[in-house]
Design a protein around this motif. Structure first.
Motif, PDB file in Angstrom:
ATOM      1  N   LEU A 153      -4.494   2.525   6.035  1.00 52.86           N
ATOM      2  CA  LEU A 153      -5.884   2.563   5.587  1.00 52.86           C
ATOM      3  C   LEU A 153      -6.763   1.993   6.684  1.00 52.86           C
ATOM      4  CD1 LEU A 153      -7.731   3.244   3.193  1.00 52.86           C
ATOM      5  CD2 LEU A 153      -7.379   0.918   2.351  1.00 52.86           C
ATOM      6  N   THR A 157      -2.086   7.848  -1.771  1.00 55.25           N
ATOM      7  CA  THR A 157      -3.230   7.846  -2.684  1.00 55.25           C
ATOM      8  C   THR A 157      -2.855   8.009  -4.145  1.00 55.25           C
ATOM      9  OG1 THR A 157      -4.575   8.793  -0.914  1.00 55.25           O
ATOM     10  CG2 THR A 157      -5.454   8.925  -3.143  1.00 55.25           C
ATOM     11  N   GLN A 161     -13.596   0.694  -4.137  1.00 59.48           N
ATOM     12  CA  GLN A 161     -14.465   1.230  -5.181  1.00 59.48           C
ATOM     13  C   GLN A 161     -13.725   2.281  -5.997  1.00 59.48           C
ATOM     14  OE1 GLN A 161     -18.002   2.607  -3.199  1.00 59.48           O
ATOM     15  NE2 GLN A 161     -18.724   0.545  -2.724  1.00 59.48           N
ATOM     16  N   HIS A 162     -12.933   3.100  -5.319  1.00 60.02           N
ATOM     17  CA  HIS A 162     -12.152   4.130  -6.027  1.00 60.02           C
ATOM     18  C   HIS A 162     -11.155   3.481  -6.976  1.00 60.02           C
ATOM     19  CE1 HIS A 162      -9.780   7.738  -6.775  1.00 60.02           C
ATOM     20  NE2 HIS A 162      -8.709   7.026  -6.452  1.00 60.02           N
ATOM     21  N   TRP A 163     -10.393   2.490  -6.484  1.00 58.55           N
ATOM     22  CA  TRP A 163      -9.398   1.826  -7.337  1.00 58.55           C
ATOM     23  C   TRP A 163     -10.060   1.104  -8.508  1.00 58.55           C
ATOM     24  CZ3 TRP A 163      -7.238  -0.185  -2.148  1.00 58.55           C
ATOM     25  CH2 TRP A 163      -6.372   0.771  -1.610  1.00 58.55           C
ATOM     26  N   LYS A 171     -14.548   1.865   0.487  1.00 57.26           N
ATOM     27  CA  LYS A 171     -14.559   3.091  -0.325  1.00 57.26           C
ATOM     28  C   LYS A 171     -13.327   3.163  -1.216  1.00 57.26           C
ATOM     29  CE  LYS A 171     -15.079   8.109   0.016  1.00 57.26           C
ATOM     30  NZ  LYS A 171     -15.260   9.271   0.936  1.00 57.26           N
ATOM     31  N   ARG A 172     -12.150   2.790  -0.675  1.00 54.91           N
ATOM     32  CA  ARG A 172     -10.935   2.837  -1.485  1.00 54.91           C
ATOM     33  C   ARG A 172     -10.958   1.779  -2.583  1.00 54.91           C
ATOM     34  NH1 ARG A 172      -9.363   7.276  -2.039  1.00 54.91           N
ATOM     35  NH2 ARG A 172      -7.489   6.431  -3.038  1.00 54.91           N
ATOM     36  N   TYR A 190       1.638   4.757   4.505  1.00 50.93           N
ATOM     37  CA  TYR A 190       0.221   5.110   4.362  1.00 50.93           C
ATOM     38  C   TYR A 190      -0.612   4.014   5.007  1.00 50.93           C
ATOM     39  CZ  TYR A 190      -4.195   6.358   2.082  1.00 50.93           C
ATOM     40  OH  TYR A 190      -5.498   6.706   1.829  1.00 50.93           O
ATOM     41  N   ARG A 203     -12.562   2.441   5.858  1.00 44.25           N
ATOM     42  CA  ARG A 203     -12.365   3.112   4.567  1.00 44.25           C
ATOM     43  C   ARG A 203     -12.000   2.137   3.447  1.00 44.25           C
ATOM     44  NH1 ARG A 203      -8.159   7.394   4.442  1.00 44.25           N
ATOM     45  NH2 ARG A 203      -9.213   7.883   2.486  1.00 44.25           N
ATOM     46  N   VAL A 204     -11.845   0.864   3.797  1.00 44.51           N
ATOM     47  CA  VAL A 204     -11.380  -0.106   2.808  1.00 44.51           C
ATOM     48  C   VAL A 204     -12.337  -0.210   1.627  1.00 44.51           C
ATOM     49  CG1 VAL A 204     -10.972  -2.560   2.390  1.00 44.51           C
ATOM     50  CG2 VAL A 204      -9.986  -1.452   4.403  1.00 44.51           C
ATOM     51  N   LEU A 258       0.833  -1.204   0.000  1.00 40.22           N
ATOM     52  CA  LEU A 258       0.000   0.000   0.000  1.00 40.22           C
ATOM     53  C   LEU A 258       0.865   1.249   0.000  1.00 40.22           C
ATOM     54  CD1 LEU A 258      -2.974   1.001   0.236  1.00 40.22           C
ATOM     55  CD2 LEU A 258      -2.635   0.998   2.716  1.00 40.22           C
ATOM     56  N   ASP A 303      -3.029   5.092  -7.096  1.00 40.59           N
ATOM     57  CA  ASP A 303      -3.855   5.296  -8.289  1.00 40.59           C
ATOM     58  C   ASP A 303      -3.029   5.070  -9.557  1.00 40.59           C
ATOM     59  OD1 ASP A 303      -5.890   5.951  -6.575  1.00 40.59           O
ATOM     60  OD2 ASP A 303      -6.070   8.043  -7.202  1.00 40.59           O
TER      61      ASP A 303
END
Length: 240
Positions: free
Chosen positions: A116, A86, A126-128, A123-124, A114, A120-121, A83, A90
């Motif tokens: 996590l 951000t 979904q972002h990735w 949400k992250r 960083y 928040r896992v 990890l 990305d």
């Protein structure tokens, strides 16, 4: 022609309103009724489609012919990526998608700067997945890489599935790229965080059968390593 990822079942003749993000993309592109586009849902192949209606908050499309396109590499490549911050994470996901990586397993290792939080896992993830979908739209892939939720590094080592080639990227690796096997079908690559893996973590990997690989005399940033090794392995074993 514009390509859009939609997380929906697709079939020829289907008419529907695009999901919000895809609709916004069409509106930004200023497509008009009658304009063509390509849709895919990550299940293989893609579909021709036509914009039927442009509203302020919706875009209606009709699905046309299924195209049995396949642009996946024959190399089953898994990146086990520590990890990172951000923007760096990305970048890794984006370039790994473009380079045909099938699986990205994110791990938490000793020197990860960083952190996590557990809440928040999702949400992250979904972002990735959104980053991967956007990259697949651009590069022509019809399938998305599987992005697995972060786990501890030692948990991955304990359960890692078999692969023809297991690599640990290390600045003190003793094996050069030229010494790798001539032919493989699958590979796993361990990539450390900004501070690299600890000596203990490297020793664990070697005990589990990973080969410590040295990529030349220079030290790469963590976000640089993934596209470098993916490109090298695709050139040697994949579809480059």
């Amino acid at each position: 022609m514009s390509r859009l990822y939609v997380d929906l079942p697709l079939a020829s003749g289907l008419a529907f309103h695009l999901p919000e993000q895809a609709a916004r993309h069409v509106q930004v592109l200023r497509l008009q009724p009658g304009d063509p586009l390509t849709l895919f849902n990550g299940q293989g192949g893609e579909y021709s489609a036509t914009v039927e209606e442009m509203g302020k908050r919706h875009v209606a499309v009709t699905v046309g012919e299924h195209l049995a396109a396949t642009r996946e590499s024959p190399l089953q490549l898994t990146l086990v990526q520590a990890l990172s911050a951000t923007e760096r994470m990305d970048y890794t996901v984006q370039k790994a998608t473009e380079l045909g990586v099938q699986t990205i397993q994110i791990v938490q290792s000793a020197y990860c700067s960083y952190k996590l939080a557990a809440d928040r896992v999702e949400k992250r993830l979904q972002h990735w997945q959104g980053v991967a979908a956007a990259a697949a739209e651009q590069c022509g892939r019809t399938q998305l890489p599987q992005i697995l939720a972060p786990i501890k590094y030692e948990q991955w080592l304990a359960k890692a599935p078999p692969a023809d080639l297991r690599l640990l990227l290390s600045p003190i690796g003793g094996v050069p790229l030229s010494s790798l096997p001539a032919s493989i079908g699958s590979a796993q690559v361990l990539i450390g965080p900004e501070g690299g893996f600890s000596a203990e973590e490297e020793a664990w990997a070697v005990e589990k059968g990973y080969t410590a690989l040295l990529l030349g005399p220079r030290i790469f940033r963590t976000e640089t390593v993934a596209p470098v090794i993916a490109a090298l392995l695709q050139a040697r074993y994949g579809d480059f």
